[in-house]
Design a protein around this motif. Structure first.
Motif, PDB file in Angstrom:
ATOM      1  N   GLU A 650      54.013  43.564  35.355  1.00 12.86           N
ATOM      2  CA  GLU A 650      52.857  43.523  36.262  1.00 12.86           C
ATOM      3  C   GLU A 650      52.501  44.914  36.779  1.00 12.86           C
ATOM      4  O   GLU A 650      51.333  45.216  37.027  1.00 12.86           O
ATOM      5  CB  GLU A 650      53.158  42.593  37.440  1.00 12.86           C
ATOM      6  N   LYS A 653      50.248  47.197  34.390  1.00 14.35           N
ATOM      7  CA  LYS A 653      48.907  46.761  34.013  1.00 14.35           C
ATOM      8  C   LYS A 653      47.784  47.520  34.732  1.00 14.35           C
ATOM      9  O   LYS A 653      46.818  47.943  34.103  1.00 14.35           O
ATOM     10  CB  LYS A 653      48.744  45.263  34.281  1.00 14.35           C
ATOM     11  N   GLU A 674      39.423  38.689  40.595  1.00 11.99           N
ATOM     12  CA  GLU A 674      39.737  37.449  39.889  1.00 11.99           C
ATOM     13  C   GLU A 674      41.201  37.446  39.474  1.00 11.99           C
ATOM     14  O   GLU A 674      41.839  38.479  39.355  1.00 11.99           O
ATOM     15  CB  GLU A 674      38.827  37.317  38.657  1.00 11.99           C
ATOM     16  N   ASN A 675      41.716  36.216  39.227  1.00 16.41           N
ATOM     17  CA  ASN A 675      43.121  36.054  38.796  1.00 16.41           C
ATOM     18  C   ASN A 675      44.067  36.850  39.691  1.00 16.41           C
ATOM     19  O   ASN A 675      44.877  37.635  39.231  1.00 16.41           O
ATOM     20  CB  ASN A 675      43.291  36.489  37.334  1.00 16.41           C
ATOM     21  N   LYS A 676      43.955  36.603  40.987  1.00 16.42           N
ATOM     22  CA  LYS A 676      44.667  37.425  41.971  1.00 16.42           C
ATOM     23  C   LYS A 676      46.121  36.995  42.166  1.00 16.42           C
ATOM     24  O   LYS A 676      46.454  35.821  42.073  1.00 16.42           O
ATOM     25  CB  LYS A 676      43.957  37.357  43.330  1.00 16.42           C
ATOM     26  N   ASN A 677      46.908  38.010  42.476  1.00 12.88           N
ATOM     27  CA  ASN A 677      48.239  37.790  43.027  1.00 12.88           C
ATOM     28  C   ASN A 677      48.269  38.651  44.281  1.00 12.88           C
ATOM     29  O   ASN A 677      48.598  39.833  44.234  1.00 12.88           O
ATOM     30  CB  ASN A 677      49.323  38.214  42.036  1.00 12.88           C
ATOM     31  N   ASP A 678      47.873  38.036  45.415  1.00 13.78           N
ATOM     32  CA  ASP A 678      47.713  38.853  46.615  1.00 13.78           C
ATOM     33  C   ASP A 678      48.952  38.902  47.490  1.00 13.78           C
ATOM     34  O   ASP A 678      48.875  39.333  48.644  1.00 13.78           O
ATOM     35  CB  ASP A 678      46.497  38.406  47.429  1.00 13.78           C
ATOM     36  N   CYS A 692      47.782  43.609  46.376  1.00 17.19           N
ATOM     37  CA  CYS A 692      47.084  42.510  45.731  1.00 17.19           C
ATOM     38  C   CYS A 692      46.746  42.966  44.311  1.00 17.19           C
ATOM     39  O   CYS A 692      46.117  44.016  44.133  1.00 17.19           O
ATOM     40  CB  CYS A 692      45.803  42.171  46.493  1.00 17.19           C
ATOM     41  N   GLY A 694      44.865  42.081  40.671  1.00 20.64           N
ATOM     42  CA  GLY A 694      43.782  41.230  40.194  1.00 20.64           C
ATOM     43  C   GLY A 694      43.038  41.861  39.035  1.00 20.64           C
ATOM     44  O   GLY A 694      43.433  42.901  38.510  1.00 20.64           O
ATOM     45  N   GLU A 695      41.939  41.192  38.653  1.00 23.35           N
ATOM     46  CA  GLU A 695      41.171  41.628  37.497  1.00 23.35           C
ATOM     47  C   GLU A 695      39.681  41.622  37.818  1.00 23.35           C
ATOM     48  O   GLU A 695      39.230  40.896  38.697  1.00 23.35           O
ATOM     49  CB  GLU A 695      41.411  40.707  36.293  1.00 23.35           C
ATOM     50  N   LYS A 703      38.965  43.535  30.163  1.00 28.78           N
ATOM     51  CA  LYS A 703      39.543  43.252  31.468  1.00 28.78           C
ATOM     52  C   LYS A 703      40.020  44.549  32.119  1.00 28.78           C
ATOM     53  O   LYS A 703      40.754  45.316  31.505  1.00 28.78           O
ATOM     54  CB  LYS A 703      40.715  42.280  31.278  1.00 28.78           C
ATOM     55  N   ASN A 705      42.341  45.838  35.032  1.00 32.09           N
ATOM     56  CA  ASN A 705      43.405  45.405  35.947  1.00 32.09           C
ATOM     57  C   ASN A 705      43.401  46.313  37.171  1.00 32.09           C
ATOM     58  O   ASN A 705      43.404  47.552  37.046  1.00 32.09           O
ATOM     59  CB  ASN A 705      44.758  45.460  35.243  1.00 32.09           C
TER      60      ASN A 705
END
Length: 945
Positions: A650, A653, A674-678, A692, A694-695, A703, A705
């Motif tokens: 992770e 990226k 988008e596609n968050k890991n906050d 956080c 995300g994309e 994409k 990152n």
């Protein structure tokens, strides 16, 4: 020192102060932003007669000329600068005219009017002062390819070949050779140069021949050029015939008919004049390898061995020696060579003795060759005996270098030492064996020493060898090899109760000295190939353990791969194992390349996280290790670390980082990702570990990152936090600072009038750090601003600017989307109140702006002011606008700019305007301003390919 202080010195009435100012200009020129003023000061000071008063000031003049050349590139008005420069060409002082010629050459490519620049140079080339003419000639030679009229430029150079100063004619000839490849009429140019062979100064004639070698390859009509040279071989003047022989030898490899060229040289070798004969004889020896009919050429050479002059015979013997390897019939050639044993000239016999040593590897009957050499060791002449013994020593070295048996190797090396010793005992100042004897003796002693007494013996030999170096580069290198091997012996002998042979088996540490020898041997390879090969074999005798190191490395790699099974490090650890399993115990160069390839692979594949920094430190230590043995010994320790490497996919990226200062800014950006890991956290203690991830999709569907962080207010914390983010996420190539800022209104100029809710994006001028100042009694000087933003991000900004002109404003849909999520609306226009800077009680009207779209932000691109100051003074705000053209004021961007500069990544600043930096500052527009900045950033990232 700043510009103002330099100005004071440069304009001082005191010459010494002006000289100090000039020194300061030269030293600080790269830091002074006003290059126009710097240029004017330099032009003024270079012609200051009171500055250059002593001989040592000539160096100052040279430096000033060099700096003028550099500053010219940065002067906005190059036409005016050129005129300033041309005025110097008419200065009464010849040193100033000299400097002008030098500077014109430096700036010529950038001069707006090259015809005028060339005209000035042409005038200087006819200057009454010889040094000025000389510098002009050198300059013309340097910039000839850029001349506006090359034909005319060539004619001007040719004209200078008639100069009364022979030194200048020499320089002109050099220049003609340098520029010849750019001459339009090369055949005519050739004729004009070859005409100079008849110069009354013989040194000029000789220099012309050197130039002919350079230009002959460019002459289109080589047949005609060759005939021009051949005509010179019949000249009445023997000096011209001598030059012709030298010239033909020089250009021989390029002539179209080499047989004819050879015939001309052979004929000159029979010339009545001795100097012509020996020059021709010397030339035929040099060009022999290019002759098509080498059998005939060899016979011609042999006939010349009967010349009555020993200098001619001596040069012929040298030619025979050099070219033996090229002769088809080596048996016949050897018989011809051996006949010289009876030559009456000792010089010829000496050359023969040397020739046998050099040609030995090509001789068909090596036994007979050795007998002939031994016969010459009894010659009545000292120099012949020296060369004979020396050649016998060389032959033994050659035999040793070819040996695959250590006993034969030892025997041949021993014989070589004995032969060199006999030669060294002969009384002659020019005796190469006086070095070779102690050189090989020390080597022999080190390799085959049996006791501790060897150290004293080696030191004795080394002192003798040092005394015979006499400036020879190759001898010095070889001596360093011996000293390295002596150090290796010392390492081994320091271990008690262990035979030398056992020490060779067990110890590797001494290899660092042997490796130094290997380095030096590479530098001597061409000059002394057999000596180098002998040294290599000796080094291999000392080396017994490289293969064991290789096995250890391969075993450690297997273990690392096995221990990494099922973890994130498995892929890299097993890739390393596969690489190492392919290693073989080849040459040291091959093993060094294998090791280098492994370290490069690890640097490319191990993530540059702080947790992995110890890995990179180990790699750096290993790379700095010049000793191959120690380098290989260090690799197993590195491989043990493989299972512990922090991989974390992770973290590798993100390529774009976004930083906000306030929670409301963070939220505005977060909701558009988008596609968050906050809730991503970096392990460890201390603040600055929550992100956080995300994309954002690009317009092409690729994409991007992202990693988002919030930092708090102020430049210092922003710089720190950006640095931490870049360490945690090593693949981030740029950081965007997104959030709110105070706007800088311009009510008198609608097109620059920033209003609440607008967007300001940093331009190529970047950030102005307005609290980075020098406070003086009467004035405040702002220091240089941080570097400009990322070129690629500015590219995206310009793309969006173009889209807006076409009516496309992609950020607007994201503004609407964010406002609906956060459940707020854009504040009313009634809330956008502008107060007078001079009286904060008085309201002033906003100017009419036809470019504005009601209810939507306008985008401005310009400078952004940044400082650790919460700005609420409208007068200070307006001063920043008038001085720097800033459009927004905030508190984090200069910290981001500094941090990204130090990490060599790019940055950009995107700000939504929430107030006017005055006493009426409030929070009403802040959330909306944060939203528009985030929306623009989303659109910006989408537009990046």
């Amino acid at each position: 020192m700043d510009q103002e202080e330099i100005d004071k010195k440069c304009n001082s009435k005191n010459p010494e102060e002006r000289k100090k100012g000039l020194h300061q200009l030269i030293n600080d020129v790269e830091y002074l932003s006003d290059k126009k003023k710097v240029w004017e000061q330099l032009v003024k000071l270079i012609s200051d007669k009171y500055i250059y008063t002593s001989y040592k000031d000539v160096n100052l003049l040279w430096k000033t000329a060099d700096i003028l050349g550099i500053v010219f590139l940065h002067v906005p008005d190059k036409k005016q600068a050129s005129e300033d420069l041309y005025r110097l060409t008419s200065d009464k002082d010849s040193d100033i005219r000299w400097a002008a010629a030098k500077v014109i050459g430096t700036v010529f490519q950038h001069a707006p009017d090259k015809k005028q620049a060339w005209k000035e140079l042409a005038i200087l080339s006819a200057d009454k002062d010889r040094h000025v003419r000389s510098e002009a000639v050198k300059t013309i030679g340097t910039i000839f390819q850029y001349a506006p009229d090359r034909k005319q430029a060539w004619e001007e150079l040719v004209r200078l070949t008639s100069d009364i100063d022979s030194d200048l004619r020499w320089e002109v000839i050099d220049a003609l050779g340098t520029v010849f490849q750019y001459v339009p009429e090369k055949n005519q140019g050739w004729k004009e140069i070859i005409r100079l062979i008849s110069d009354k100064d013989p040194y000029i004639s000789w220099r012309v021949v050197d130039v002919l070698e350079i230009i002959f390859q460019y002459v289109p009509d080589k047949k005609q050029a060759s005939e021009d040279l051949y005509r010179l071989t019949s000249d009445e003047d023997s000096d011209i015939r001598w030059v012709a022989a030298k010239a033909i030898g020089t250009v021989f490899q390029y002539v179209p008919d080499k047989n004819q060229a050879w015939e001309e040289l052979a004929r000159l070798a029979l010339d009545q004049k001795i100097n012509v004969r020996w020059k021709a004889a010397e030339a035929v020896g040099v060009v022999f390898q290019y002759v098509p009919n080498k059998t005939q050429a060899w016979e011609d050479l042999v006939r010349l061995t009967s010349d009555k002059d020993r200098d001619v015979r001596n040069r012929v013997a040298e030619g025979l020696k050099k070219n033996f390897q090229y002769v088809p019939n080596k048996q016949k050639a050897w018989e011809d060579l051996v006949k010289l044993i009876s030559d009456q000239s000792s010089d010829v016999r000496s050359e023969l003795a040397k020739a046998i040593g050099m040609a030995f590897q090509y001789v068909p009957d090596k036994k007979q060759a050795l007998q002939d050499l031994h016969k010459l060791t009894s010659d009545k002449d000292t120099s012949v005996r020296i060369k004979a013994y020396h050649s016998l020593g060389r032959i033994s070295i050659y035999n040793a270098s070819q040996s695959k048996d250590e006993e034969v190797y030892l025997d041949e090396l021993k014989k070589a030492v004995e032969f060199f010793e006999k030669a060294a005992k002969e009384p002659n100042w020019d005796n190469p064996s006086k070095f070779c004897f102690p050189f090989y003796s020390s080597f022999y002693t080190i390799i085959f020493a049996k006791n501790r007494d060897a150290k004293g013996e080696v030191e004795k030999y080394l002192i003798e060898a040092k005394n015979e170096i006499r400036g020879s580069k190759n001898k010095k290198l070889l001596l360093e090899i011996i000293e390295s091997l002596m150090s290796a012996l010392n390492e081994v002998q320091n271990l008690e109760n262990m035979s030398l042979e056992k020490k060779k088996e067990e110890l590797d540490f001494y290899r660092k000295y042997c490796e130094r020898a290997e380095e030096l041997m590479k530098n001597t390879e061409k000059a002394v190939p057999s000596a180098t090969k002998v040294m290599r074999i000796g080094s291999r005798i000392l080396d017994r353990k490289l293969k064991f190191l290789l096995k250890e490395i391969q075993e450690k790699a297997k273990i690392a791969c096995r221990e990494s099974q099922g973890t994130d490090t498995e892929e890299i650890a097993c890739a390393v194992k596969r690489k190492v399993q392919g290693w073989k115990a080849g040459t040291e160069e091959e093993m060094a390349l294998d090791a280098e390839d492994l370290l490069t692979f690890m640097k490319s594949n191990v993530p540059r996280f702080p947790e992995n920094e110890h890995i990179f430190e180990k790699i750096k230590e290993i790379e700095n290790q010049k000793d191959l043995n120690l380098l290989l010994r260090s690799i197993p320790d590195l491989l043990k670390e493989l299972p512990k490497i922090m991989i974390d996919p992770e973290r590798v990226k993100p390529t774009i980082g976004i930083i906000t200062a306030l929670p409301k800014e963070y939220v505005a950006v977060n909701i558009l990702m988008e596609n968050k890991n906050d809730k991503y956290k970096i392990q460890g203690s201390g603040a600055g570990r929550r992100y956080c991830l995300g994309e954002i999709l690009s317009e092409e569907g690729d994409k991007h990152n992202l990693v988002l962080a919030t930092v708090g207010m102020g430049n210092n914390i922003a710089a720190t936090r950006a640095s931490i983010l870049l360490e945690h996420f090593p693949n981030v190539k740029s950081i965007i600072m997104v959030g709110i800022a105070g706007g800088v209104p311009y009510p008198d100029k609608a097109d620059d009038h920033v209003r609440l809710g607008d967007i300001v994006v940093s331009s190529e001028n970047g950030v102005v750090q307005y609290d980075f100042i020098k406070q003086e009694i009467e004035d405040i000087t702002h220091r240089n601003p941080p570097r400009p933003p990322s070129a690629s991000l500015l590219d995206a900004v310009r793309y969006l600017e173009a889209e807006e002109i076409l009516g496309n404003r992609p950020w607007e849909k994201y503004i609407d989307q964010s406002l609906s999520i956060i459940k707020i609306i854009r504040p009313s226009e009634d809330k956008d109140i502008l107060y007078c800077s001079d009286s904060q009680k008085d309201i002033i009207n906003h100017p009419k702006d036809p470019k504005r779209i009601k209810g939507q932000p306008r985008v401005f691109i310009g400078s952004i002011a940044s400082a650790n100051i919460l700005q609420k003074d409208p007068k200070a705000r307006d001063k920043l606008r008038d001085k720097f053209g800033v459009k927004a004021i905030e508190m984090e961007a200069s910290g981001i700019a500094d941090a990204t500069w130090n990490h060599e990544v790019g940055y950009l600043v995107v700000r939504g305007i929430c107030d006017y930096c005055d006493s009426h500052k409030n929070d009403e527009w802040q959330q909306y301003a944060a939203v528009v900045a985030a929306a623009y950033t989303r659109a910006l990232i989408e537009s990046i390919p």
